[in-house]
Design a protein around this motif. Structure first.
Motif, short mmCIF file in Angstrom:
data_model
loop_
_atom_site.label_atom_id
_atom_site.label_comp_id
_atom_site.label_asym_id
_atom_site.label_seq_id
_atom_site.Cartn_x
_atom_site.Cartn_y
_atom_site.Cartn_z
N HIS A 78 59.25 6.33 2.13
CA HIS A 78 60.35 5.82 2.95
C HIS A 78 59.81 5.04 4.15
CE1 HIS A 78 63.80 7.49 0.93
NE2 HIS A 78 63.27 8.70 0.90
N TYR A 79 58.81 5.58 4.82
CA TYR A 79 58.23 4.86 5.95
C TYR A 79 57.48 3.60 5.49
CZ TYR A 79 59.43 8.40 9.40
OH TYR A 79 60.12 9.24 10.24
N ALA A 80 56.89 3.66 4.29
CA ALA A 80 56.24 2.47 3.75
C ALA A 80 57.25 1.35 3.56
CB ALA A 80 55.56 2.81 2.42
N ALA A 81 58.45 1.69 3.08
CA ALA A 81 59.50 0.68 2.91
C ALA A 81 59.91 0.11 4.26
CB ALA A 81 60.70 1.30 2.21
N THR A 82 59.97 0.96 5.27
CA THR A 82 60.36 0.51 6.61
C THR A 82 59.34 -0.48 7.18
OG1 THR A 82 61.54 2.56 7.07
CG2 THR A 82 60.85 1.25 8.97
N PHE A 123 62.07 -1.02 -1.51
CA PHE A 123 63.44 -1.01 -1.01
C PHE A 123 64.36 -0.29 -1.98
CE2 PHE A 123 67.62 -3.13 -0.39
CZ PHE A 123 67.85 -2.68 0.91
N PHE A 124 64.18 -0.50 -3.28
CA PHE A 124 64.98 0.20 -4.27
C PHE A 124 64.78 1.72 -4.15
CE2 PHE A 124 65.71 -3.28 -7.71
CZ PHE A 124 66.44 -4.00 -6.79
N TYR A 125 63.53 2.13 -3.94
CA TYR A 125 63.29 3.57 -3.74
C TYR A 125 64.01 4.06 -2.49
CZ TYR A 125 61.00 7.82 -2.19
OH TYR A 125 60.77 9.10 -1.74
N ASP A 126 63.95 3.27 -1.43
CA ASP A 126 64.54 3.66 -0.16
C ASP A 126 66.04 3.92 -0.29
OD1 ASP A 126 63.75 4.27 2.44
OD2 ASP A 126 64.40 2.34 3.24
N ILE A 127 66.74 3.10 -1.09
CA ILE A 127 68.20 3.18 -1.16
C ILE A 127 68.68 3.69 -2.52
CG2 ILE A 127 68.39 1.30 0.50
CD1 ILE A 127 69.27 -0.49 -1.87
N TRP A 128 67.83 4.37 -3.26
CA TRP A 128 68.14 4.70 -4.65
C TRP A 128 69.41 5.53 -4.79
CZ3 TRP A 128 67.06 2.70 -9.06
CH2 TRP A 128 67.28 3.40 -10.25
N GLN A 129 69.62 6.51 -3.95
CA GLN A 129 70.73 7.43 -4.16
C GLN A 129 71.17 8.04 -2.84
OE1 GLN A 129 69.86 10.26 -7.20
NE2 GLN A 129 71.78 11.39 -6.98
N ARG A 174 70.95 6.85 2.69
CA ARG A 174 70.29 7.22 1.43
C ARG A 174 68.91 7.82 1.65
NH1 ARG A 174 72.61 2.25 -2.36
NH2 ARG A 174 74.70 2.39 -1.45
N ARG A 175 68.30 7.52 2.76
CA ARG A 175 67.06 8.23 3.10
C ARG A 175 67.34 9.71 3.34
NH1 ARG A 175 62.82 4.71 6.02
NH2 ARG A 175 62.21 6.70 6.89
N ASN A 176 68.58 10.01 3.70
CA ASN A 176 68.94 11.39 4.02
C ASN A 176 68.79 12.32 2.81
OD1 ASN A 176 70.20 13.25 6.10
ND2 ASN A 176 71.64 13.51 4.40
N ARG A 177 68.77 11.76 1.58
CA ARG A 177 68.62 12.62 0.41
C ARG A 177 67.30 13.38 0.45
NH1 ARG A 177 66.97 7.55 -1.37
NH2 ARG A 177 65.11 7.51 -2.73
N ASN A 178 66.31 12.82 1.14
CA ASN A 178 65.00 13.48 1.30
C ASN A 178 64.78 13.93 2.74
OD1 ASN A 178 64.16 13.12 -1.41
ND2 ASN A 178 63.63 10.99 -0.98
N TYR A 179 65.86 14.03 3.50
CA TYR A 179 65.76 14.38 4.93
C TYR A 179 64.76 13.47 5.64
CZ TYR A 179 68.23 18.60 3.45
OH TYR A 179 69.15 19.47 2.92
N ALA A 180 64.83 12.19 5.34
CA ALA A 180 63.85 11.24 5.86
C ALA A 180 64.47 10.17 6.74
CB ALA A 180 63.11 10.57 4.70
N GLN A 216 77.45 3.99 -8.53
CA GLN A 216 76.04 4.37 -8.46
C GLN A 216 75.37 4.17 -9.81
OE1 GLN A 216 74.42 7.71 -6.01
NE2 GLN A 216 74.19 8.70 -8.01
N ALA A 217 76.07 4.52 -10.89
CA ALA A 217 75.50 4.33 -12.22
C ALA A 217 75.30 2.85 -12.51
CB ALA A 217 76.41 4.96 -13.28
N ALA A 218 76.26 2.02 -12.10
CA ALA A 218 76.13 0.58 -12.30
C ALA A 218 74.98 0.02 -11.47
CB ALA A 218 77.44 -0.11 -11.93
N TRP A 219 74.83 0.50 -10.25
CA TRP A 219 73.73 0.06 -9.38
C TRP A 219 72.39 0.44 -10.01
CZ3 TRP A 219 69.87 -1.22 -6.44
CH2 TRP A 219 69.04 -0.28 -5.82
N HIS A 220 72.26 1.65 -10.52
CA HIS A 220 71.01 2.09 -11.13
C HIS A 220 70.70 1.25 -12.38
CE1 HIS A 220 71.10 6.37 -9.18
NE2 HIS A 220 70.74 5.42 -8.35
N PHE A 221 71.72 0.94 -13.17
CA PHE A 221 71.51 0.13 -14.37
C PHE A 221 71.00 -1.27 -13.99
CE2 PHE A 221 73.22 -3.00 -17.41
CZ PHE A 221 72.55 -2.59 -18.56
#
Length: 601
Positions: free
Chosen positions: A414-418, A76-82, A282-288, A25-30
């Motif tokens: 999240h819905y905007a990314a969809t 998309f990066f926001y959607d799958i960030w964490q 990863r959307r689940n982190r925001n219950y989305a 995850q750290a490598a992906w964020h970098f």
């Protein structure tokens, strides 16, 4: 009952999806940060130093498309960030005490199996699997077969498996109307939704009911796992089929180079692993995470409260005070527990995520708890994709959730990314055809394919590629890229239909093998690929003739992108063809060595 084609895949076991490791995850964020930085530098250079004054309109159009594509990358990066998995909890025997309705000593659970025209050979295993689901202590389980085809054979099948059979006189509301009818004739605290081919695993309830100990959880969605995806064919099998008498040294060389690679595995690009294990998880982190229909379980109270709220336009407290007795609600005209729409699951998710005051939460359970059937022909694939695209585009144009009151800003993004992915039909064709335009006219979208271009372009591409590899947890990204281009004709068709006011239809995805109409659905891809190939030949000819502006760099760069685009367009027709010939007798095995035969079961 005749043997079904999918019976030979019964031995397959579901995959397990581990969480993203902290190091990865750290490598992906970098790498994502690098990509964003290089993307900003590229776009700044693109707009300030690279526009081609000799083809300004074309150059600005391509730069605009690239900018819009970059915006989609950021979303998309926001959607799958964490990742943010919800902690699992055991199924609680007194789970009904966590609802706001009158507590009961027994928690009632209904399993809805929806069907329209599927055969008994598809529905019977689904009923058997539902019958084998373990029922937690102090819970009562009832199975309902909701048949929108009103067929006597289905009524007899339901009786054989101890399920209640429900049908209706009209098909209004498609699947959502079928579910509505089931809800009005049942009273379970929780409802499990299954398609005709959704075979629940025995521990489905044990692994999902515990999430409802949180009184704000409206539904739990589990991944879709298609257990019947073809394994594909190896290169040696294909070679032996079409050249059975080729030299032995050639067969051995092909075997050594490509022994483990399989062509036409998942020929119709149906594997949803990336969508579920990367995006939904990863959307689940925001219950989305949104509901995808099958293999999900819902709290009845949340379904009806949201439906009453949407119908009466009252506040949440008033909706809670309304009577949600199914018998009385049955006569309340216009009530849609699941919204009457071709994308009823997505639409209902938007409504639930928009409840003002105390929003309902969705939970994504990351491990498969059911198995399903995949599309078995190009016709089935295109029918399904056209339905998805038409439903989503209709929501964008007529019921856009981005500006909906009551929705949290995180959910909006999240819905905007969809939905932004579906809007790409406006700029993807331009990027797809830009190399063809350059090869036809000699005009480039940049001043020159110089060192400056490659110094700005290549770091961005490499950083993005590395970021996507790290974020995807080892899942293949090739299918997603092929899907974005291969389905472009379908996306355009769906947008045109919706823009003209045609309401998207809900044709059930065929669950049987079909080849007769495949070429009709693949014709747009083949024709476009052929046109790009002819344009490539024209470009090469103009370069050889020494036409002005046809430099070697322009030829090489645009031929590369044209070849890439053709490869993506032909992925679906090629895989369909290989899948079709793979169904015929395999006499070529006689020419293989024992090791080669082992690689080609």
């Amino acid at each position: 009952m005749r043997s079904a084609y999918f019976s030979k895949f019964e031995y397959r076991k579901p995959p397990r999806f581990p969480p993203l490791s902290p190091l990865r995850q750290a490598a992906w964020h970098f790498c994502a940060g690098l990509t964003i930085g290089f993307l900003a530098l590229y776009l700044h250079w693109r707009w300030t130093a690279s526009l081609n004054p000799e083809a300004m309109t074309f150059s600005v159009a391509v730069a605009t498309a690239e900018t819009l594509f970059a915006l989609g990358t950021l979303l998309f990066f926001y959607d799958i960030w964490q990742e943010g998995d919800t902690p699992e909890a055991p199924a609680s025997p007194d789970i009904s005490e966590n609802t706001n309705v009158q507590p009961r000593p027994i928690t009632r659970i209904d399993i809805f199996i929806t069907t329209f025209d599927e055969g008994c050979e598809v529905v019977a295993p689904t009923l058997a699997a539902a019958q084998a689901v373990c029922c937690p202590t102090d819970c009562d389980l009832q199975i309902y077969l909701l048949d929108d085809g009103a067929r006597p054979s289905m009524a007899n099948l339901a009786e054989r498996y101890g399920a209640r059979y429900l049908s209706r006189t009209s098909n209004i509301g498609f699947k959502a109307g079928n579910l509505r009818n089931g809800l009005f004739h049942s009273s379970g605290d929780f409802v499990v939704i299954c398609d005709a081919d959704t075979r629940l695993f025995p521990r489905f309830l044990d692994n999902t009911l515990g999430y409802f100990r949180d009184a704000s959880v409206a539904w739990v969605q589990t991944p879709h796992w298609f257990y019947d995806l073809p394994r594909g064919q190896t290169a040696i099998a294909i070679l032996s089929r079409f050249a059975p008498h080729c030299p032995r040294w050639l067969r051995k060389s092909v075997y050594r180079l490509t022994a483990k690679h399989r062509f036409a595995a998942d020929p119709f690009l149906s594997d949803p692993t990336v969508f579920f294990d990367v995006i939904q998880r990863r959307r689940n982190r925001n219950y989305a995470s949104f509901c995808c229909g099958a293999a999900s379980i819902h709290r009845r109270e949340a379904i009806f409260e949201t439906a009453l709220l949407c119908q009466s336009r009252t506040n949440r407290q008033q909706a809670q005070n309304l009577n949600i007795n199914p018998t009385q609600l049955r006569h309340r005209s216009g009530l849609e527990p699941y919204r009457f729409h071709v994308s009823e699951d997505l639409y209902t998710s938007i409504e639930l995520h928009s409840v003002q005051g105390h929003p309902w939460r969705s939970v994504y359970h990351p491990q498969p708890e059911a198995k399903m059937l995949s599309p078995q022909s190009a016709k089935a694939f295109c029918t399904q994709r056209l339905k998805y695209a038409g439903g989503s585009i209709d929501l964008i144009l007529r019921r856009n959730p981005i500006f909906r009151r009551g929705m949290h800003w995180r959910h909006r993004l999240h819905y905007a990314a969809t939905f932004y992915a579906h809007l790409s039909v406006f700029w993807t064709p331009l990027l797809l055809m830009a190399p063809a335009f350059s090869l036809m006219t000699g005009q480039a979208p940049v001043q020159a394919y110089s060192a400056s271009f490659f110094l700005h372009f290549l770091p961005m591409v490499f950083a993005n590629e590395l970021a996507m590899i790290l974020s995807s947890k080892g899942h293949s990204l090739t299918k997603g890229r092929c899907l974005s281009v291969a389905t472009l004709p379908l996306q355009l068709k769906a947008f045109w239909q919706v823009a003209r006011g045609h309401r998207p239809q809900f044709p059930p995805t065929p669950k049987t093998l079909s080849r007769a109409e495949d070429m009709r659905f693949l014709r747009p891809n083949l024709m476009l690929a052929l046109a790009l190939f002819l344009i490539a030949l024209i470009g090469i000819w103009q370069f050889l003739m020494g036409r002005p502006n046809f430099s070697l760099s322009l030829l090489v760069v645009n031929l590369f992108w044209l070849t890439w685009n053709c490869t993506l367009l032909l992925q679906l027709p090629f895989a369909t063809w290989l899948h079709a010939i793979g169904k015929s007798p395999t006499a070529h095995h006689a020419h293989l060595s024992p090791q080669m035969k082992e690689a080609n079961p």
